[in-house]
Write a protein that holds these residues in place. Structure first.
Motif, PDB file in Angstrom:
ATOM      1  N   ASN A   1      -7.333   0.258   8.741  1.00 51.11           N
ATOM      2  CA  ASN A   1      -7.978  -0.570   9.757  1.00 51.11           C
ATOM      3  C   ASN A   1      -7.857   0.106  11.120  1.00 51.11           C
ATOM      4  OD1 ASN A   1      -8.821  -2.646  11.473  1.00 51.11           O
ATOM      5  ND2 ASN A   1      -8.120  -4.193  10.030  1.00 51.11           N
ATOM      6  N   HIS A  19      -7.773  -9.186  10.155  1.00 51.33           N
ATOM      7  CA  HIS A  19      -8.209  -7.813   9.911  1.00 51.33           C
ATOM      8  C   HIS A  19      -9.692  -7.624  10.173  1.00 51.33           C
ATOM      9  CE1 HIS A  19      -4.526  -6.161   7.946  1.00 51.33           C
ATOM     10  NE2 HIS A  19      -4.263  -7.453   7.894  1.00 51.33           N
ATOM     11  N   LEU A  56     -10.602  -3.632   4.448  1.00 54.74           N
ATOM     12  CA  LEU A  56     -10.295  -5.009   4.050  1.00 54.74           C
ATOM     13  C   LEU A  56      -9.776  -5.034   2.616  1.00 54.74           C
ATOM     14  CD1 LEU A  56     -13.086  -7.181   5.656  1.00 54.74           C
ATOM     15  CD2 LEU A  56     -10.916  -6.406   6.571  1.00 54.74           C
ATOM     16  N   ARG A  57     -10.330  -4.139   1.795  1.00 56.41           N
ATOM     17  CA  ARG A  57      -9.832  -4.033   0.423  1.00 56.41           C
ATOM     18  C   ARG A  57      -8.380  -3.551   0.441  1.00 56.41           C
ATOM     19  NH1 ARG A  57     -13.130  -0.075  -3.288  1.00 56.41           N
ATOM     20  NH2 ARG A  57     -11.843   1.374  -2.130  1.00 56.41           N
ATOM     21  N   THR A  58      -8.095  -2.607   1.346  1.00 57.72           N
ATOM     22  CA  THR A  58      -6.718  -2.139   1.474  1.00 57.72           C
ATOM     23  C   THR A  58      -5.797  -3.309   1.821  1.00 57.72           C
ATOM     24  OG1 THR A  58      -7.622  -0.102   2.394  1.00 57.72           O
ATOM     25  CG2 THR A  58      -5.250  -0.403   2.570  1.00 57.72           C
ATOM     26  N   ILE A  69      -6.132 -14.481   6.243  1.00 60.17           N
ATOM     27  CA  ILE A  69      -5.674 -13.517   7.255  1.00 60.17           C
ATOM     28  C   ILE A  69      -6.527 -12.257   7.211  1.00 60.17           C
ATOM     29  CG2 ILE A  69      -3.687 -12.132   8.001  1.00 60.17           C
ATOM     30  CD1 ILE A  69      -1.908 -14.376   6.916  1.00 60.17           C
ATOM     31  N   SER A  90       2.734  -5.122   4.690  1.00 67.52           N
ATOM     32  CA  SER A  90       3.031  -5.281   3.275  1.00 67.52           C
ATOM     33  C   SER A  90       4.503  -5.662   3.072  1.00 67.52           C
ATOM     34  CB  SER A  90       2.708  -3.964   2.576  1.00 67.52           C
ATOM     35  OG  SER A  90       3.006  -4.027   1.236  1.00 67.52           O
ATOM     36  N   PHE A 107      -6.108   4.397  -2.211  1.00 70.16           N
ATOM     37  CA  PHE A 107      -7.567   4.440  -2.267  1.00 70.16           C
ATOM     38  C   PHE A 107      -8.107   5.839  -2.050  1.00 70.16           C
ATOM     39  CE2 PHE A 107      -6.594   0.046  -1.397  1.00 70.16           C
ATOM     40  CZ  PHE A 107      -7.377  -0.576  -2.341  1.00 70.16           C
ATOM     41  N   LEU A 128      -9.520  -7.331  -7.785  1.00 73.27           N
ATOM     42  CA  LEU A 128     -10.160  -7.107  -6.490  1.00 73.27           C
ATOM     43  C   LEU A 128     -11.622  -6.704  -6.649  1.00 73.27           C
ATOM     44  CD1 LEU A 128      -7.520  -5.254  -4.292  1.00 73.27           C
ATOM     45  CD2 LEU A 128      -8.476  -7.525  -3.962  1.00 73.27           C
ATOM     46  N   GLU A 155      -1.649 -12.750  -4.990  1.00 79.08           N
ATOM     47  CA  GLU A 155      -1.201 -12.274  -3.676  1.00 79.08           C
ATOM     48  C   GLU A 155       0.249 -11.790  -3.717  1.00 79.08           C
ATOM     49  OE1 GLU A 155      -4.268 -14.961  -0.992  1.00 79.08           O
ATOM     50  OE2 GLU A 155      -2.211 -15.637  -1.283  1.00 79.08           O
ATOM     51  N   ARG A 195      -6.297  -6.505   1.240  1.00 82.27           N
ATOM     52  CA  ARG A 195      -6.151  -7.400   0.084  1.00 82.27           C
ATOM     53  C   ARG A 195      -5.203  -6.800  -0.941  1.00 82.27           C
ATOM     54  NH1 ARG A 195     -12.019  -7.923   0.564  1.00 82.27           N
ATOM     55  NH2 ARG A 195     -12.365  -9.789   1.837  1.00 82.27           N
ATOM     56  N   ALA A 196      -5.303  -5.491  -1.122  1.00 82.15           N
ATOM     57  CA  ALA A 196      -4.458  -4.831  -2.121  1.00 82.15           C
ATOM     58  C   ALA A 196      -2.982  -4.881  -1.730  1.00 82.15           C
ATOM     59  CB  ALA A 196      -4.904  -3.382  -2.319  1.00 82.15           C
ATOM     60  N   LYS A 197      -2.720  -5.105  -0.434  1.00 80.24           N
ATOM     61  CA  LYS A 197      -1.335  -5.230   0.014  1.00 80.24           C
ATOM     62  C   LYS A 197      -0.785  -6.617  -0.288  1.00 80.24           C
ATOM     63  CE  LYS A 197      -1.987  -3.893   4.367  1.00 80.24           C
ATOM     64  NZ  LYS A 197      -1.727  -3.473   5.769  1.00 80.24           N
ATOM     65  N   GLY A 198      -1.680  -7.553  -0.639  1.00 80.96           N
ATOM     66  CA  GLY A 198      -1.248  -8.917  -0.888  1.00 80.96           C
ATOM     67  C   GLY A 198      -1.449  -9.827   0.308  1.00 80.96           C
ATOM     68  N   VAL A 199      -2.246  -9.375   1.275  1.00 78.29           N
ATOM     69  CA  VAL A 199      -2.532 -10.214   2.441  1.00 78.29           C
ATOM     70  C   VAL A 199      -3.418 -11.382   2.017  1.00 78.29           C
ATOM     71  CG1 VAL A 199      -3.584 -10.249   4.735  1.00 78.29           C
ATOM     72  CG2 VAL A 199      -2.378  -8.215   3.954  1.00 78.29           C
ATOM     73  N   LYS A 200      -3.113 -12.560   2.548  1.00 80.61           N
ATOM     74  CA  LYS A 200      -3.896 -13.750   2.196  1.00 80.61           C
ATOM     75  C   LYS A 200      -5.330 -13.616   2.710  1.00 80.61           C
ATOM     76  CE  LYS A 200      -0.188 -17.157   2.030  1.00 80.61           C
ATOM     77  NZ  LYS A 200       0.218 -16.557   0.759  1.00 80.61           N
ATOM     78  N   ILE A 259       5.199  -9.258   4.201  1.00 84.16           N
ATOM     79  CA  ILE A 259       4.704 -10.277   3.273  1.00 84.16           C
ATOM     80  C   ILE A 259       5.643 -10.428   2.074  1.00 84.16           C
ATOM     81  CG2 ILE A 259       2.867 -10.841   1.627  1.00 84.16           C
ATOM     82  CD1 ILE A 259       0.940  -9.392   3.525  1.00 84.16           C
ATOM     83  N   HIS A 260       6.023  -9.289   1.484  1.00 80.76           N
ATOM     84  CA  HIS A 260       6.701  -9.363   0.195  1.00 80.76           C
ATOM     85  C   HIS A 260       8.216  -9.478   0.284  1.00 80.76           C
ATOM     86  CE1 HIS A 260       2.997  -8.886  -1.895  1.00 80.76           C
ATOM     87  NE2 HIS A 260       2.719  -7.780  -1.246  1.00 80.76           N
ATOM     88  N   PHE A 277      -5.462  -1.490  14.156  1.00 81.66           N
ATOM     89  CA  PHE A 277      -4.032  -1.770  14.077  1.00 81.66           C
ATOM     90  C   PHE A 277      -3.267  -0.446  13.965  1.00 81.66           C
ATOM     91  CE2 PHE A 277      -5.937  -5.682  12.318  1.00 81.66           C
ATOM     92  CZ  PHE A 277      -5.399  -6.588  13.214  1.00 81.66           C
ATOM     93  N   ARG A 283      -0.019  -8.282  -5.867  1.00 78.30           N
ATOM     94  CA  ARG A 283      -0.629  -7.172  -5.121  1.00 78.30           C
ATOM     95  C   ARG A 283       0.338  -6.626  -4.079  1.00 78.30           C
ATOM     96  NH1 ARG A 283      -5.892 -10.586  -3.761  1.00 78.30           N
ATOM     97  NH2 ARG A 283      -6.869 -10.558  -5.812  1.00 78.30           N
ATOM     98  N   GLY A 284       0.513  -5.350  -4.091  1.00 80.29           N
ATOM     99  CA  GLY A 284       1.363  -4.712  -3.094  1.00 80.29           C
ATOM    100  C   GLY A 284       2.814  -4.683  -3.515  1.00 80.29           C
TER     101      GLY A 284
END
Lengths: 312, 332
Positions: free
Chosen positions: B108, A222, A205-207, A217, B120, B100, B60, B89, A209-214, B123-124, B111, B92-93
């Motif tokens: 995950n 996730h 989940l941290r990954t 979501i 990613s 990490f 974070l 948001e 968030r680090a991608k910029g996922v809201k 989104i961006h 997926f 990030r990314g």
């Protein structure tokens, strides 16, 4: 995958054998028999015995069981001793009502428990969490018959919004579905909450968030997809339980389902009806459980991989 | 050094984890800056506050209990501390991304890796899902995995491959700054070098900068331009690779080098730093390394100030009040 399904269907044969054997013999051990129900009230002892011979009930139980299974293999589940109706047809006539109630209740349960469970987990320890857990506790401790009666009292008798019972149209489904559904939601909410709590501290989940996922979501996609397996397990188990007949709820709302059919058959010691219905019920439940297992595979690729290997 | 040339600037950052019973002082006023195109190593033991520092840059830190108490962080001139959730948001990314530590748990499981990389990009760069997925395949090729495997799930990959996927996710949107939090710690030694050189190549190719967090001085020597040594939430010594490795000043840095096994002298006894890192809920007054330091004197009761040795090299050790002072390793 196909091999797995075939294997499960093959295993169902043993379920049917076991269930039929146990039910047939246990009913036989119960005091009283069907003759007292169908013989005329003024019948003499001789007349009753003659009826017993006529129905074949004088033969040893082992033979009766074998006869019954002979019929079963041919697809004949026998006829009710009381009404003379075909058992299979009677069961099938009642099944739709039970299915309707079962799926409606699960729907109500899911509708309540998933948002509530996620919210509770997200705000762990806050008032939102406490309120939903108290609500869940209330739902767990509230007996179905009591809640059902209260709902009838308020919505049918006082407000007149819904019928008090029967199965006529969509309106009559609502109160029984709420009665059963809220009971189920209590456990399911706790399940969703605890599995979400398990997932919520995972690194992935941290990954995300680090991608910029809201954040929304992150939680709803996730995290929740990972919390689904325990949720499906519990919802599936609950579904089988309701399918077995929510006897009390069906009785209160005069719902013409399988539960009441079996209950009535037990009262009158209608052995063929009881055995037939319970076998059919166990087949229905086996199928539902199979579907639940297939759902796991749909949700989790790791389980899918196991199926593909033909394992488990 | 002009400010425009800085991709990352951290000033006096203080981060606490405020628990019910106690407060963990994880980061206690660190300042660090990173020039564009450079790789800076942040070195220290487990619990020194390295990861907390890294997570602060992306905001974070698990909150609660983590709180950024003080300080400024800016990434390419953008203020991070006062940025809103929505602004973060976007950052990030895209501007800053993170690789990490543990690839086993960072992906995950439900997926496909392609989807996780594509998310990613989607989104961006505001492109369609299909296009993003195609780009994800290209990213996989870039880290040395056939694009055809984009439809597979993390459990179908080995540890080293998973870390490549994590790297692909981090690099998907060409971020200006990459924070790599012990990117090779969870990997087999044989894979470590591969992954490390992959990261280095990609950084150079994308013209990005990197903050590399590690406890492995070997890795630092291999790819970093500058080094900051962290101890108990503070930076105790900072300088170029040359400064730190060949002109060691801080007793803690010296301890780190002394505790490395010596391959030339197999009979040499390892000299670990005695004692343990202080409890971050109860840090000693003054220099937090003092209880373990061989050179400790009364002067260490006072919090040491940063002392510039040269225009690139600084050390926080009060012993240098005495102009005669030198550590054993430094005097070699």
């Amino acid at each position: 995958m196909l091999r797995y399904i075939l294997r499960r269907i093959f295993l169902m044969i043993f379920v049917v054998l076991g269930v039929s054997f146990v039910v047939f013999f246990v009913i036989n051990l119960a005091p009283g028999d069907v003759l007292s129900k169908i013989a005329p009230e003024d019948a003499t002892l001789e007349e009753v015995e003659a009826l017993r011979v006529e129905l074949g009930l004088d033969r040893p139980i082992m033979f009766r069981y074998l006869d019954y299974m002979k019929g079963f293999v041919k697809g004949d589940l026998g006829k009710s001793y009381i009404t003379g109706d075909d058992v299979f047809k009677t069961y099938m006539a009642k099944l739709p009502a039970t299915l309707k109630l079962a799926f409606a209740s699960i729907f109500v349960s899911i509708l309540i428990s998933i948002p509530l469970g996620i919210m509770a987990a997200k705000n762990r320890g806050s008032w939102k969490d406490n309120v939903s857990m108290v609500a869940a506790l209330l739902g767990l401790s509230m007996p179905n018959f009591w809640l059902g009666l209260l709902l009838i009292l308020l919505f049918s008798l006082k407000l007149g919004w819904f019928p008090t019972g029967g199965a006529i149209g969509f309106k009559s489904l609502i109160l029984p579905a709420i009665t059963v559904g809220t009971g189920l939601a209590a456990l399911l909410t706790r399940t969703v909450r605890s599995s979400m709590l398990e997932v919520i501290r995972q690194d992935y989940l941290r990954t995300a968030r680090a991608k910029g996922v809201k954040e929304k979501i992150v939680i709803n996609k996730h995290a929740f997809k990972n919390a689904l397996i325990p949720t499906i397990t519990i919802a599936g188990t609950q579904l089988t339980r309701v399918l077995g007949g929510a006897v009390i709820t069906e009785t209160i709302f005069a719902w013409p389902g399988v539960g009441r059919l079996i209950l009535d058959a037990v009262y009158s010691r209608d052995v063929t009806m009881i055995t037939g219905c319970i076998i059919l019920k166990s087949i229905t439940i086996s199928i539902i459980l199979l579907i639940v297992d297939l759902l796991y595979a749909a949700v989790d690729p790791r389980i899918r991989a196991q199926f593909a290997k033909g394992g488990k | 050094m002009s400010k425009e040339n800085l991709i990352l600037e951290i000033e006096n950052l203080v981060v606490n984890y405020e628990l019910e019973a106690e407060t963990v002082r994880a980061v206690n006023g660190i300042s660090l800056s990173l020039e564009k195109g450079k790789i800076v190593g942040l070195v220290g033991e487990t619990g020194a506050g390295k990861t907390t520092t890294a997570l602060s840059i992306l905001k974070l830190i698990p909150d609660p209990p983590g709180i950024i108490k003080n300080g400024n962080i800016s990434v390419d001139g953008q203020d991070i501390i006062h940025a809103s959730i929505e602004e973060m948001e976007v950052i990030r990314g895209k501007d800053v991304s993170m690789i990490f530590q543990d690839p086993m748990t960072s992906l995950n499981p439900v997926f496909t890796v392609g989807d996780q990389i594509a998310e990613s990009i989607e989104i961006h760069e505001k492109i369609s899902r299909n296009e993003a997925f195609k780009r994800a395949g290209e990213m996989l090729e870039m880290v040395g995995i056939p694009a055809s495997r984009a439809t597979e799930y993390p459990h179908q990959f080995s540890g080293g491959m998973k870390q490549r996927v994590v790297i692909a996710i981090a690099l998907a949107c060409n971020p200006k700054l990459i924070i790599a939090d012990e990117p090779t710690t969870a990997l087999d030694v044989t894979i470590q070098a591969q992954v490390l050189s992959l990261i280095k190549d990609l950084i150079e190719k994308n013209n990005a900068s990197m903050l590399l967090i590690t406890h492995d001085l070997g890795i630092v020597a291999e790819i970093c331009d500058e080094v900051a040594v962290m101890y108990a939430g503070r930076i105790v010594e900072k300088g170029t690779l040359e400064d730190i490795f060949n002109n060691t000043k801080h007793p803690y840095t010296e301890g780190l080098f002394n505790s490395l096994p010596n391959i030339d002298d197999r009979n040499a006894i390892l000299k670990p730093i005695k004692g343990l890192m202080p409890d971050p809920t109860n840090l000693p007054r003054g220099c937090s390394f003092a209880p373990r330091c061989d050179y400790c004197t009364d002067i260490c009761e006072i919090q040491p100030e940063n002392r510039m040795i040269s225009h690139t090299h600084s050390v926080a050790c009060s012993a240098y009040e005495n102009p005669e002072f030198s550590i054993v390793r430094g005097s070699k």
